[in-house]
Design a protein around this motif. Structure first.
Motif, mmCIF file in Angstrom:
data_model
loop_
_atom_site.group_PDB
_atom_site.id
_atom_site.type_symbol
_atom_site.label_atom_id
_atom_site.label_comp_id
_atom_site.label_asym_id
_atom_site.label_seq_id
_atom_site.Cartn_x
_atom_site.Cartn_y
_atom_site.Cartn_z
ATOM 1 N N UNK A 131 73.121 70.218 45.812
ATOM 2 C CA UNK A 131 73.724 71.455 46.323
ATOM 3 C C UNK A 131 74.668 72.067 45.304
ATOM 4 N N UNK A 132 75.391 71.228 44.571
ATOM 5 C CA UNK A 132 76.272 71.727 43.518
ATOM 6 C C UNK A 132 75.460 72.437 42.429
ATOM 7 N N UNK B 11 70.931 64.567 36.723
ATOM 8 C CA UNK B 11 71.282 65.663 35.818
ATOM 9 C C UNK B 11 70.010 66.349 35.320
ATOM 10 N N UNK B 12 69.867 67.649 35.558
ATOM 11 C CA UNK B 12 68.647 68.359 35.167
ATOM 12 C C UNK B 12 68.329 68.219 33.677
ATOM 13 N N UNK B 13 67.052 68.039 33.389
ATOM 14 C CA UNK B 13 66.607 67.956 32.013
ATOM 15 C C UNK B 13 66.656 66.568 31.411
ATOM 16 N N UNK C 216 75.916 71.189 34.233
ATOM 17 C CA UNK C 216 75.592 70.121 35.177
ATOM 18 C C UNK C 216 76.159 68.770 34.747
ATOM 19 N N UNK C 217 76.000 68.438 33.460
ATOM 20 C CA UNK C 217 76.460 67.133 32.989
ATOM 21 C C UNK C 217 77.976 66.993 33.132
ATOM 22 N N UNK C 218 78.718 68.013 32.718
ATOM 23 C CA UNK C 218 80.179 67.962 32.834
ATOM 24 C C UNK C 218 80.606 67.896 34.303
ATOM 25 N N UNK C 219 79.880 68.616 35.142
ATOM 26 C CA UNK C 219 80.196 68.587 36.575
ATOM 27 C C UNK C 219 79.988 67.189 37.135
#
Length: 332
Positions: free
Chosen positions: A173-174, A104-106, A305-308
């Motif tokens: 990719x997502x 997860x970014x960040x 991103x986190x929810x995904x």
């Protein structure tokens, strides 16, 4: 004569058994022998542990995907083809789900943070299910990936729109989809060629890979916004571990777990900083270090991103708990 034959046969069986007991234990790496993890992590670990193991139990490195391709490493260990292997958990989607939280970014800036998150989750028991078939030597991560671009720097997230980027994983990719880019699966040794030919416009990776694969020659723009981190693990076959003497098991135990992961993280972070410093001194490479406003823009681009990630897991409740624990570990 019968007694002699019987005695001879017994001796032969005993010698054969001794030979079998003294078999070498194979450590698989998909990298070449001179690759970063092969030369700076696996081989030093082997050298240290072999000094302490009995003469009947010694490890030997099998680099360069001799025993199997990169995505097969976890299966090689599980099947006993390799006794130990360097594994990239995201190469086998769905097998090591909670380990992927560091993507997860960040969330993760460096290897130290990634190792802390993953080892805390392991100590909490949150990773027990996905590693139940293995003896875990270490779980850790890369530092946050940089954006490595060919023709122009990615100053802001919108600069990635319409670009094709070498993707590190399905989730990667997502994430690219969120900024209008598309992910392309390219094996590590072929990244240079694909960047050079324009098959992809860039890649996300760490600085060691940037040096190893000479990507500075084809992707001279480096944005340090901090993307996802890649989870990593070193896994051992459970039957191999269980077949060892108690003394040798104790040696393996002493060279496993958080302390080993933290040692690896230190090697990873030190090398990453060293390589980046060297390239910053090279006027042929352009580094983009986003200011606070730009960093907010990058964070906003991946706000879902986190929810995904949580929504993609088979057990979203467990994933949400793992993510919350990860934020707690890094002090968010």
């Amino acid at each position: 004569m019968l007694k002699l034959l019987t005695s001879t046969g017994t001796l032969a069986l005993a010698l054969a058994a001794t030979t079998l007991e003294a078999r070498e234990m194979r450590v698989s790496s998909f990298e070449p022998a001179q690759g970063f993890y092969s030369s700076k992590v696996l081989q030093p670990w082997i050298d240290q542990v072999n000094e302490k193991l009995s003469d009947d139990a010694k490890f030997k490195l099998y680099p360069g995907s001799i025993l199997g391709a990169p995505p097969a490493q976890a299966d090689l260990v599980k099947a006993g083809v390799a006794d130990v292997a360097l594994v990239v958990p995201t190469y086998t989607p769905g097998v090591f789900p909670m380990t992927g939280v560091v993507e997860i970014p960040g969330l993760v800036a460096n290897g130290k943070e990634g190792a802390n998150i993953l080892n805390t989750l392991a100590e909490d028991g949150a990773l027990d299910a996905e590693y139940r078939d293995y003896k875990v030597i270490a779980v850790f991560s890369t530092p946050a990936y940089r954006f490595l671009m060919t023709d122009a720097a990615a100053m802001m997230p919108e600069d990635l729109k319409g670009k094709k980027l070498r993707s590190p994983s399905k989730f990667g990719s997502d994430l690219f989809d969120m900024v209008g880019a598309s992910g392309v699966g390219v094996p590590a040794p072929q990244v240079y060629e694909n960047l050079e030919r324009g098959v992809v416009d860039g890649a996300v990776w760490v600085m060691d890979a940037y040096r190893t694969f000479r990507l500075n020659e084809v992707a001279p723009y480096v944005t340090t916004a901090g993307f996802m981190a890649q989870p990593m693990s070193i896994l051992m076959n459970k039957n191999t571990y269980n077949s060892l003497s108690d003394a040798d098991k104790a040696v393996i135990d002493s060279m496993s777990g958080r302390a080993t992961a933290e040692w690896i993280a230190g090697v990873v972070d030190d090398t990453d900083a060293e390589v980046e410093a060297a390239f910053r001194a090279d006027d042929k490479v352009t580094f983009v270090d986003p200011d606070s406003d730009a960093m907010q823009a990058w964070a906003a681009a991946f706000t879902n991103a986190a929810d995904t990630w949580v929504g993609q897991q088979t057990d979203p409740e467990a994933a949400a708990a793992a993510l919350a624990r990860a934020h707690e570990v890094v002090g968010d």
